[in-house]
Design an enzyme around this catalytic site. Structure first.
Site, PDB file in Angstrom:
ATOM      1  N   ARG A  46       2.883   3.190 -14.369  1.00 17.90           N
ATOM      2  CA  ARG A  46       3.389   2.438 -13.215  1.00 17.90           C
ATOM      3  C   ARG A  46       3.958   3.411 -12.187  1.00 17.90           C
ATOM      4  O   ARG A  46       3.760   3.278 -10.991  1.00 17.90           O
ATOM      5  CB  ARG A  46       4.441   1.398 -13.616  1.00 17.90           C
ATOM      6  CG  ARG A  46       5.107   0.787 -12.385  1.00 17.90           C
ATOM      7  CD  ARG A  46       5.890  -0.509 -12.602  1.00 17.90           C
ATOM      8  NE  ARG A  46       6.487  -0.666 -13.899  1.00 17.90           N
ATOM      9  CZ  ARG A  46       7.601  -0.027 -14.319  1.00 17.90           C
ATOM     10  NH1 ARG A  46       8.232   0.821 -13.527  1.00 17.90           N
ATOM     11  NH2 ARG A  46       8.060  -0.230 -15.535  1.00 17.90           N
ATOM     12  N   LYS A 197     -11.293  -3.758   1.649  1.00 23.68           N
ATOM     13  CA  LYS A 197     -12.251  -3.922   2.734  1.00 23.68           C
ATOM     14  C   LYS A 197     -13.078  -2.636   2.896  1.00 23.68           C
ATOM     15  O   LYS A 197     -13.777  -2.248   1.986  1.00 23.68           O
ATOM     16  CB  LYS A 197     -11.512  -4.336   4.000  1.00 23.68           C
ATOM     17  CG  LYS A 197     -10.464  -5.451   3.780  1.00 23.68           C
ATOM     18  CD  LYS A 197     -11.047  -6.776   3.361  1.00 23.68           C
ATOM     19  CE  LYS A 197     -10.016  -7.782   2.888  1.00 23.68           C
ATOM     20  NZ  LYS A 197      -8.901  -8.037   3.766  1.00 23.68           N
TER      21      LYS A 197
HETATM   22  C1  LIG Z   1      -7.566  -8.636   3.687  1.00 24.26           C
HETATM   23  C2  LIG Z   1      -6.536  -8.155   4.619  1.00 24.26           C
HETATM   24  C3  LIG Z   1      -5.208  -7.973   4.207  1.00 24.26           C
HETATM   25  C4  LIG Z   1      -4.744  -8.342   2.820  1.00 24.26           C
HETATM   26  O1  LIG Z   1      -5.279  -7.500   1.863  1.00 24.26           O
HETATM   27  P1  LIG Z   1      -5.602  -7.960   0.333  1.00 24.26           P
HETATM   28  O2  LIG Z   1      -6.218  -6.752  -0.251  1.00 24.26           O
HETATM   29  O3  LIG Z   1      -6.520  -9.140   0.416  1.00 24.26           O
HETATM   30  O4  LIG Z   1      -4.280  -8.322  -0.281  1.00 24.26           O
HETATM   31  C5  LIG Z   1      -4.316  -7.467   5.118  1.00 24.26           C
HETATM   32  N1  LIG Z   1      -4.688  -7.166   6.387  1.00 24.26           N
HETATM   33  C6  LIG Z   1      -5.951  -7.324   6.816  1.00 24.26           C
HETATM   34  C7  LIG Z   1      -6.299  -6.974   8.229  1.00 24.26           C
HETATM   35  C8  LIG Z   1      -6.905  -7.841   5.956  1.00 24.26           C
HETATM   36  O5  LIG Z   1      -8.162  -8.029   6.403  1.00 24.26           O
END
Ligand SMILES: *Cc1c(COP(=O)(O)O)cnc(C)c1O
Length: 382
Positions: A46, A197
């Site tokens: 952790r 992403k």
């Molecule tokens: C998806 C997203 C998040 C959140 O991220 P997660 O990995 O889904 O928790 C935050 N900011 C933006 C711009 C996103 O597209």
């Protein structure tokens, strides 16, 4: 090293023990100690794990920060960041934010008495007024390009405004990635990522990150990372690292596809407007050209004909898959009003432009001609 070289080599020397060119996935929750509190730098996963350390150091190098921290999701990163904001403090945030970020800020308002004031970050006079109000904000929080309206905000100017009240300027750099834009050298204090992403890039992992400019702030957030525990597994850390290697070529391919799609949509009479920073018609096109080294793979389109038109368009797409998320090699389409931004109340959403006709496209790295053809055919079906 130049950026594309850094993606592959920064903080990633061959494994000193075996020469493996990729960091091993250290599936160990704990580490043997020579004597109480005498160890090789690792105690418990952790707190730190060798696979995660490589990812964190690579992210710090790519964003030009001093400390990189990886999390189990983008919202895990944001939760950790907000845990440093005391009750009674104030946040100033952009009106156009990822829906989950807005939901988390509102949770902090209700539960911890941290008030967030939302202003349009493309209106610097409005930001100056909001930041100037009392009490001085602790954080100024925004995205660029924003989700889902693809507004581009002036990061250097916003950093200056935030710093005039000693507030930290936080930039969610998920849409642009460090391949196209580096907020820290422009004055931002913290960069946030959903590595789910573009950084992961293959729609196979959920992850997040913070990269911090000042070492002291970074170490305070590292303390919170361990105290709160929203850390990624060694395997997930490896997947994000593996994604990073191809970020440069992927972002160029994403942008090529997005431009082809934007051009295909822009001429149609079934379209109210196309929101893509790479188009001359985009209100902040000049700023984007100055601040970014490419326009990215995301765009939104406002379709005529409301929900029925949107439904026909979505049903007719063959290459784009209807799904939440973005930034993967495959093209995805999202209807913000009913999907990613459904947690934002309708009145608030519509007031700042997230209408029922708005469709968000994440252009993958398929052949740009196939992407353009797909949207052209779907438009014809409306
Ligand atoms: C998806 C997203 C998040 C959140 O991220 P997660 O990995 O889904 O928790 C935050 N900011 C933006 C711009 C996103 O597209």
């Amino acid at each position: 090293m130049r950026f594309d070289t850094k993606l592959i080599h920064a903080a990633q020397p061959p494994d000193p023990l075996t020469g493996a060119v990729n960091v091993p996935i250290y599936l160990s929750s704990t580490f043997a100690q020579d004597a109480p509190n005498r160890n090789k730098g690792y105690v418990y996963s952790r707190s730190a794990n060798p696979t995660r350390t490589v990812l964190e150091s690579a992210l710090a190098a790519l964003e030009e920060g001093s400390v990189g921290l990886a999390f189990s999701s983008g919202l895990g990163a944001m939760t950790t960041l907000l845990a440093a904001v005391p009750s009674g403090a104030r946040v100033v945030a952009d009106t156009d934010l990822y829906g989950g970020s807005w939901r988390l800020l509102e949770h902090h308002r209700r539960t911890y008495g941290v008030r967030t004031d939302y202003v349009d970050f493309t209106d610097l006079a409005a930001v100056r007024a909001a930041v100037g109000a009392s009490p001085a904000p602790t954080l100024v929080y925004g995205e660029s390009p924003t989700n889902p309206l693809l507004r581009v905000v002036d990061l250097a100017a916003l950093a200056g405004i935030a710093h005039s009240r000693r507030a930290a300027f936080v930039v969610d750099n998920t849409f642009a990635t460090p391949a196209l834009q580096r907020p820290l050298p422009l004055g931002a204090d913290v960069v946030l990522h959903s590595t789910t992403k573009y950084l992961g890039g293959h729609s196979d992992v959920i992850g997040g990150a913070l990269v911090v400019r000042a070492k002291a702030r970074g170490e305070r957030l590292r303390w919170l990372q361990n105290a709160l525990g929203a850390v990624p597994s060694p395997f997930d850390s490896f997947l994000v690292l593996r994604g990073l290697h191809t970020l440069g070529v992927r972002m160029r391919a994403h942008a090529e596809g997005a431009l082809a799609v934007a051009d295909a949509l822009a001429g149609s009479r079934k379209v109210v407007r196309v929101l893509y920073p790479g188009l001359d018609s985009h209100p902040q096109h000049a700023l984007a050209a100055r601040q970014m080294s490419g326009y990215g793979g995301m765009l939104s389109v406002d379709l005529r004909g409301g929900m029925p038109g949107v439904r026909r368009f979505l049903r007719s797409l063959r290459v784009f898959t209807l799904a939440e998320s973005l930034g993967g090699v495959e093209s995805l389409v999202d209807h913000p009003a009913s999907m990613t931004h459904a947690s934002v109340p309708r009145a608030e959403r519509e007031a700042h432009g997230v209408t029922d006709g708005l469709v968000r496209l994440s252009c993958g790295i398929e052949d740009p001609a196939d992407l353009a053809e797909d949207v052209t055919t779907a438009l014809r079906r409306i």
